[in-house]
Enzyme design. Structure first.
Site, PDB file in Angstrom:
ATOM      1  N   TYR A 101      -0.853  -0.608  10.576  1.00  0.00           N
ATOM      2  CA  TYR A 101      -1.186  -0.840   9.167  1.00  0.00           C
ATOM      3  C   TYR A 101       0.025  -0.556   8.276  1.00  0.00           C
ATOM      4  O   TYR A 101       0.365  -1.358   7.402  1.00  0.00           O
ATOM      5  CB  TYR A 101      -2.359   0.037   8.750  1.00  0.00           C
ATOM      6  CG  TYR A 101      -2.786  -0.194   7.313  1.00  0.00           C
ATOM      7  CD1 TYR A 101      -3.318  -1.413   6.920  1.00  0.00           C
ATOM      8  CD2 TYR A 101      -2.633   0.805   6.357  1.00  0.00           C
ATOM      9  CE1 TYR A 101      -3.702  -1.635   5.601  1.00  0.00           C
ATOM     10  CE2 TYR A 101      -3.014   0.596   5.039  1.00  0.00           C
ATOM     11  CZ  TYR A 101      -3.546  -0.625   4.664  1.00  0.00           C
ATOM     12  OH  TYR A 101      -3.917  -0.839   3.360  1.00  0.00           O
ATOM     13  N   SER A 158       0.856  -1.184   0.000  1.00  0.00           N
ATOM     14  CA  SER A 158       0.000   0.000   0.000  1.00  0.00           C
ATOM     15  C   SER A 158       0.891   1.232   0.000  1.00  0.00           C
ATOM     16  O   SER A 158       2.075   1.151   0.358  1.00  0.00           O
ATOM     17  CB  SER A 158      -0.899  -0.014   1.246  1.00  0.00           C
ATOM     18  OG  SER A 158      -1.420   1.266   1.532  1.00  0.00           O
TER      19      SER A 158
END
Length: 311
Positions: A176, A149
């Protein structure tokens, strides 16, 4: 020249395993791979959504070869059962797409004692890869694609002394970023090990930039991401790519004959654009890969060793 799914070669006779295949990027990847002739194993936690995904793909391609296998990446027991099911049914795995993940949910601990986000995004995929690796390395030209990501740029390498971030205050966005950077390191380290073992396989990392998938909506609903949850949800709704466009990077990584191992595919302009190769320019990758292997081996008790898997 813009790369599209029309450039995916004929995949008849090939087998692809896609985690999180029931929605978003996983569903779009499943659709494209099946349309190209591959048999696709939809490895997904939500069985109702998985069956709905099968029906949706077959509405567009009635002859699509699809199979559903239950998989909850946050449970090591579920991963072991899914891997056994897949391994028993298939003698080859041409594409192993480690796509599934969660984004910034509230802090939680799994039955295995793992942080839920680290478990779903990294440790579950590590265990699945470890258990399927003998089949992967036995398949000529196999690809392992890991999903990262743009959040990788805010992440730090996993800390073997505190991989679950239990020392001090917990920030779901920090976790994350760490997990998405870890998935990049997984591809880099795995491809290095493929080369060292003389295995005819490639590991490639991909990221979807800003894609308007269910991931942001789920984060917003769960509320673990604080103000950033609604912010990023609104952002991708306004400027994000469609899931079909967002999935192109991982599809190119999985199928482009010219793709090289140890590289990263992502949107041309970082958040949006056609899928292209991006340089891996961050320092300290070798140490970060070593730390990832140390954490994952310690937390799961499993090895990712292509030389040993080759036998």
């Amino acid at each position: 020249m813009r790369w599209t799914t029309a450039q995916i070669p004929d995949l008849t006779g090939r087998t692809a395993v896609v985690t999180g295949a029931n929605s978003g990027l996983g569903l779009e990847s499943t659709r494209a791979l099946a349309n190209a002739g591959a048999h696709v194993v939809l490895a997904a936690r939500n069985q109702e959504k998985a069956q709905a995904a099968v029906e949706e793909v077959r509405r567009g391609h009635a002859a699509a070869s699809l199979e559903v296998v239950p998989l909850d990446l946050s449970s090591q027991e579920s991963v072991a059962e899914a891997a056994a099911t897949i391994d028993t049914a298939h003698e080859r795995i041409d594409v192993l797409m480690l796509n599934a993940g969660v984004m910034a949910p509230p802090q939680a601990t799994t039955a295995d004692g793992h942080d839920e986000q680290l478990a779903a995004n990294v440790l579950g995929h590590w265990s699945l890869l470890s258990r399927l690796l003998p089949t992967v390395v036995a398949t000529p030209g196999a690809r392992v694609v890991t999903l990262s990501s743009v959040a990788q740029h805010q992440g730090k390498p996993l800390d073997p002394t505190d991989p679950h971030l239990r020392q001090g205050s917990y920030d779901p966005w920090v976790m994350y970023g760490n997990t998405k950077l870890a998935m990049r390191h997984l591809a880099v380290g795995l491809d290095q090990r493929f080369r060292a073992a003389g295995v005819d396989a490639k590991a490639i990392v991909a990221h979807p930039g800003f894609t308007n998938s269910e991931l942001q909506a789920t984060t917003n609903q769960l509320g673990g991401g604080g103000w950033k949850g609604p912010f990023f949800h609104r952002m991708v709704e306004r400027v994000g790519m469609s899931t079909a466009d967002g999935a192109l990077s991982q599809l190119r990584a999985a199928t482009d004959p010219a793709a090289k191992g140890g590289t990263m595919y992502g949107p041309m302009f970082g958040t949006n654009g056609r899928p292209v190769v991006h340089p891996l320019v961050r320092r300290g990758a070798d140490e970060a890969v070593r730390r990832l292997w140390e954490v994952c081996e310690a937390e799961t008790g499993l090895l990712v060793d292509p030389a040993a898997a080759r036998g």
